[in-house]
Design a protein around this motif. Structure first.
Motif, PDB file in Angstrom:
ATOM      1  N   UNK A 208     -21.245 -20.295 -45.612  1.00 58.93           N
ATOM      2  CA  UNK A 208     -20.331 -21.260 -45.031  1.00 58.93           C
ATOM      3  C   UNK A 208     -21.032 -22.157 -44.023  1.00 58.93           C
ATOM      4  N   UNK A 209     -20.270 -23.133 -43.476  1.00 59.80           N
ATOM      5  CA  UNK A 209     -20.852 -24.097 -42.541  1.00 59.80           C
ATOM      6  C   UNK A 209     -21.370 -23.426 -41.272  1.00 59.80           C
ATOM      7  N   UNK A 210     -20.593 -22.510 -40.706  1.00 55.42           N
ATOM      8  CA  UNK A 210     -21.000 -21.877 -39.443  1.00 55.42           C
ATOM      9  C   UNK A 210     -22.251 -21.015 -39.637  1.00 55.42           C
ATOM     10  N   UNK A 211     -22.308 -20.275 -40.762  1.00 55.33           N
ATOM     11  CA  UNK A 211     -23.478 -19.451 -41.016  1.00 55.33           C
ATOM     12  C   UNK A 211     -24.711 -20.322 -41.277  1.00 55.33           C
ATOM     13  N   UNK A 212     -24.512 -21.461 -41.971  1.00 54.20           N
ATOM     14  CA  UNK A 212     -25.628 -22.379 -42.236  1.00 54.20           C
ATOM     15  C   UNK A 212     -26.174 -22.940 -40.925  1.00 54.20           C
ATOM     16  N   UNK A 213     -25.260 -23.266 -39.975  1.00 53.63           N
ATOM     17  CA  UNK A 213     -25.716 -23.800 -38.693  1.00 53.63           C
ATOM     18  C   UNK A 213     -26.449 -22.736 -37.884  1.00 53.63           C
TER      19      UNK A 213
END
Length: 642
Positions: free
Chosen positions: A133-138
Motif C-alpha cells: 500500500x501507499x503507507x508501506x511504500x513510503x
C-alpha cells in the motif's frame, strides 16, 4: 563462485535504413555473487549498449543477433533466464528490470522526473514490483533514503529533483534503484559529473549498500581511478569487443593488451616529472603558422613595463602580470516567501578573492561545484559586475587598466583580449554554423582582418589544433567530443588573446581524449607563450597543466602555491580533504573511505582552528613559505598583506 550474470558471445547490431552497424561483437564475461565487475572503455566502445541489452532497454533499431545473457536470480535457486530471448516489453522482463536488476544512470537530473517528488518516484518503483500500500511504500522509501545518507529522509520525500544538489540527486537515484533490493546493480558512469569529494561519498555509498543488500555490481566507467578502488575484476572494451579481462590487480600490474596499456598511460597522476607527458591513444601534433607566431614584437612596450610592487606577489613568477584580481566580492539575493510576505537573503558567491596571473603561465583554480569558480570567471570576463574589489588587466598600452569601472563600449577592446573555452563542447558551438563560420565569427565581430586574413587564419588554426582543413564545411554534430573541444579552442585563439580562461574543458571527455587536449594546451602554451586560467575540480588534471594552483571553497581562496608544493604539502584542511577523496589509478594508493567527510570538508565553520570561518573569525591569507599562502589566523602563520 556462483555467477549471477553470464554473458556469452553477445552480438548487437543497429539496423539502419541503408546499413547494419555492429555495436557489440562476441562479448563474453561474467559477474559473480556479491562481486563488482568494471566495464572499461572509451565513449562509443559499446559499454552502454551492453548495459541496455542487460536491462532490456535497447532502442528499436538495435537487435541482439547472437549470444546469450543468462541471469541466475539468487532468490530463485536453480532457475536461469536468458534475457536476450525475452520480449523487452513483456511481463517477465518488466519484473526483472528494476526489481531484480536495477540501474543507476549517468545524469540524474535528466533521469528523474522534474514534475514529481523524490518520494513519489521511489514509491512508484516499489509499487511496480511489490504488492504494498501507499503507507508501506513510503516507509520503504524513507528507510532507503536513510540508508543512502539523507539527513532528513521524511523531508526528502517531499522535495523535487531541482531542489537537490548533484550529489543528493545521485543518492536519490541510488535509493530508487535499491528500494526493491535487487540482486544486480548496473551503474553507468555514476560519478562522471560529480566533484571529487561527492564522487568519493557516492563510491563509498555504493560499496556500503552492496554489503548491506549482498548484491553484485556492474560498474561502467572510463575512470581508471574508480576501477582501481571499486572493482574485483575488470573487462576492457574496445570497438565493441573485449580486448582484455581479469582480476583488477592483475590487469593493473601487468596489462597485456596495447589498448589497456594506452588507457593507463593516459591518466594524469601526482608523481609525474616536470617534463613527463601523458600518452593518449592518438596524439595531436600542433603546427604553429606565421599569423599566430606574430604575437608580440621585440619593441612591444609591454615587455618593458615595470611590475608594480603591490602586484609582485610571487617572486618566482616575476614576469609581468596580465591579470590582477584584488579583494573581489559578489553576492546574489535569494527571495523566500510569497508575493505578500517575502524575505530577501544575501548569498555570497565570491568573497575577498585576490589572484594574479602572469604572462606565459597557467594558474589552476580548483574546488567543488558551487564554490564560486565559474562566478569568478564571469566577473573577470565582466559578464557580471562585482559588488566590491578591482580587476586589473594589462591593456594594449602596456599599463594595468581597471576593468570594473568601464562601460560596454570601453570594454570592447578588452573583450577580444580575454577569451573563454567552455565546459560543454557541444552546447557552446552553434549547431547551425559550419566550423569555418564558428572560427571566423569572433574576427568578424571585432573587426579583425579582411576575408583573406580570415581564410588564412582559419586554415592555420585548424592545423594548430590538429584538425583536417577538409572538415571546415562540416557542422558540430558530425564531430566527436574531443574534436568539438578543439574547435572551441581554435575559436578562442582566433583573436590572439592575452588570457585564455578554461572552465572544466575536459570534464566531459574520456581519459584518452582528455590526454590529447591537455597535451595540446601545454604545447600551445609553450609555442605561443599563452596565458591560462584553468578551472577544474579534477586535482590530477590541475596538477598536470598548472604552474601555480589556487584552491577555492565557499567563495574564498583558502590556499595557493606552486604545483610542486601544494599537493605535496597541503596545509589547509579543505585541500587535505580534496586530496583524500581522489581515487588514484594506482593499487598502491587505495582510497581511504574512512577519511571521507560528508559535507564537513566544505563547511568553513567546521574547519579546525586556526582555519575556522564564522561570525567571530574571518582569517586572511597568510604566507607559510615562498609563494605558499594559506587562509588562517595570525597564531600559526606570518601575515602578509595581499
Amino acid at each position: 563462485m556462483t555467477d549471477i550474470l553470464r554473458i556469452k558471445d553477445l552480438k548487437v547490431e543497429f539496423v539502419l535504413p541503408h546499413m547494419r552497424v555492429n555495436a557489440v561483437e562476441n562479448v563474453t564475461f561474467r559477474i559473480g555473487a556479491q562481486e563488482t565487475v568494471a566495464l572499461v572503455g572509451e565513449s562509443g566502445s559499446g559499454k552502454s549498449t551492453i548495459s541496455q541489452a542487460i536491462m532490456g532497454l535497447l532502442p528499436k533499431a538495435a537487435q541482439i543477433t547472437n549470444g546469450s545473457i543468462i541471469f541466475a536470480d539468487p532468490d530463485k535457486p536453480g532457475t536461469r533466464v536468458d534475457i536476450a530471448m525475452l520480449d523487452r516489453s513483456g511481463a517477465q522482463m518488466r519484473s526483472i528490470r528494476g526489481g531484480r536488476i536495477s540501474m543507476i544512470f549517468q545524469e540524474p537530473m535528466s533521469s528523474l522526473s522534474p514534475l514529481h517528488t523524490i518520494g513519489d518516484q521511489i514509491c512508484e518503483a516499489v509499487r511496480l514490483h511489490r504488492k504494498v500500500g501507499n503507507s508501506e511504500a513510503r516507509e520503504l522509501a524513507k528507510e532507503m533514503l536513510t540508508l543512502v545518507g539523507f539527513a532528513d529522509p521524511k523531508r526528502a520525500l517531499k522535495t523535487y529533483p531541482f531542489e537537490l544538489s548533484g550529489g543528493l540527486r545521485q543518492r536519490a537515484m541510488i535509493a530508487m534503484a535499491m528500494v526493491c533490493r535487487p540482486a544486480l546493480l548496473v551503474a553507468d558512469e555514476p560519478t562522471t559529473a560529480l566533484d571529487v569529494t561527492i564522487q568519493a561519498q557516492i563510491l563509498r555509498l555504493i560499496r556500503e549498500v552492496q554489503s548491506e543488500l549482498k548484491m553484485s555490481v556492474l560498474l561502467i566507467t572510463h575512470d581508471l581511478g574508480v576501477v582501481a578502488n571499486m572493482a574485483d575484476r575488470m573487462v576492457v572494451i574496445y570497438d565493441g569487443r573485449v580486448v582484455e579481462s581479469g582480476r583488477t590487480d592483475d590487469v593493473f600490474i601487468n596489462p597485456g593488451h596495447a589498448y589497456t596499456q594506452s588507457l593507463l598511460a593516459a591518466v594524469p597522476h601526482f608523481d609525474m616529472g616536470p617534463d613527463e607527458r601523458l600518452k593518449p591513444l592518438r596524439e595531436i601534433k600542433p603546427k604553429t603558422g606565421s599569423l599566430l607566431a606574430l604575437n608580440e614584437s621585440e619593441d612591444d612596450p609591454r615587455e618593458q613595463t615595470e611590475v608594480p610592487p603591490s602586484l609582485a606577489l610571487h617572486p618566482s613568477m616575476a614576469s609581468e602580470p596580465v591579470l590582477a584580481v584584488r579583494h573581489l566580492s559578489k553576492s546574489f539575493t535569494q527571495r523566500k516567501g510569497n508575493w505578500f510576505k517575502a524575505e530577501h537573503h544575501s548569498i555570497p558567491a565570491v568573497s575577498d578573492v585576490s589572484l594574479t596571473v602572469n604572462r606565459g603561465e597557467c594558474v589552476g583554480l580548483v574546488g567543488e561545484s558551487g564554490c564560486g569558480k565559474t562566478t569568478l570567471s564571469k566577473l573577470i570576463m565582466r559578464a557580471m559586475n562585482p559588488d566590491d574589489g578591482s580587476i586589473l588587466f594589462r591593456g594594449e598600452s602596456g599599463q594595468m587598466t581597471e576593468l570594473t569601472g568601464l562601460d560596454e563600449d570601453q570594454l570592447n577592446p578588452y573583450r577580444k583580449r580575454i577569451q573563454f573555452v567552455f565546459q560543454d563542447p557541444f552546447g557552446s558551438l552553434n549547431p547551425r554554423m559550419t566550423v569555418q563560420d564558428i572560427i571566423t565569427e569572433p574576427m568578424i565581430i571585432h573587426g579583425v582582418g579582411n576575408s583573406a586574413y580570415h581564410r588564412k587564419m582559419v586554415l592555420e588554426l585548424m592545423e594548430v589544433v590538429g584538425l583536417d582543413p577538409r572538415f571546415l564545411s562540416r557542422y558540430p554534430h558530425s564531430f566527436s567530443g574531443g574534436q568539438r573541444q578543439r574547435i572551441g579552442i581554435a575559436r578562442a585563439l582566433s583573436l590572439k588573446p592575452d588570457l585564455l580562461i578554461f572552465d572544466e574543458p575536459t570534464s566531459a571527455l574520456d581519459v584518452s581524449v582528455q590526454a590529447q587536449i591537455l597535451n595540446l594546451l601545454k604545447d600551445l602554451q609553450r609555442d605561443l607563450n599563452l596565458t591560462y586560467l584553468f578551472i577544474s575540480h579534477n586535482l590530477a588534471v590541475i596538477d598536470y597543466v598548472a604552474d601555480r594552483i589556487a584552491v577555492m571553497c565557499a567563495g574564498r581562496i583558502v590556499e595557493s602555491a606552486p604545483r610542486e608544493q601544494l599537493f605535496r604539502n597541503p596545509l589547509h584542511p579543505y585541500t587535505q580533504a580534496l586530496l583524500n577523496a581522489v581515487p588514484f589509478a594506482d593499487l598502491d594508493h587505495p582510497l581511504d573511505f574512512n577519511k571521507i567527510m560528508d559535507g564537513k570538508a566544505s563547511d568553513p565553520a567546521r574547519w579546525p582552528a586556526p582555519f575556522t570561518i564564522n561570525r567571530n573569525s574571518d582569517p586572511k591569507m597568510m604566507q607559510f613559505a615562498e609563494d605558499h599562502f594559506v587562509r588562517a589566523e595570525r597564531a600559526d602563520f606570518t601575515e602578509i598583506a595581499i
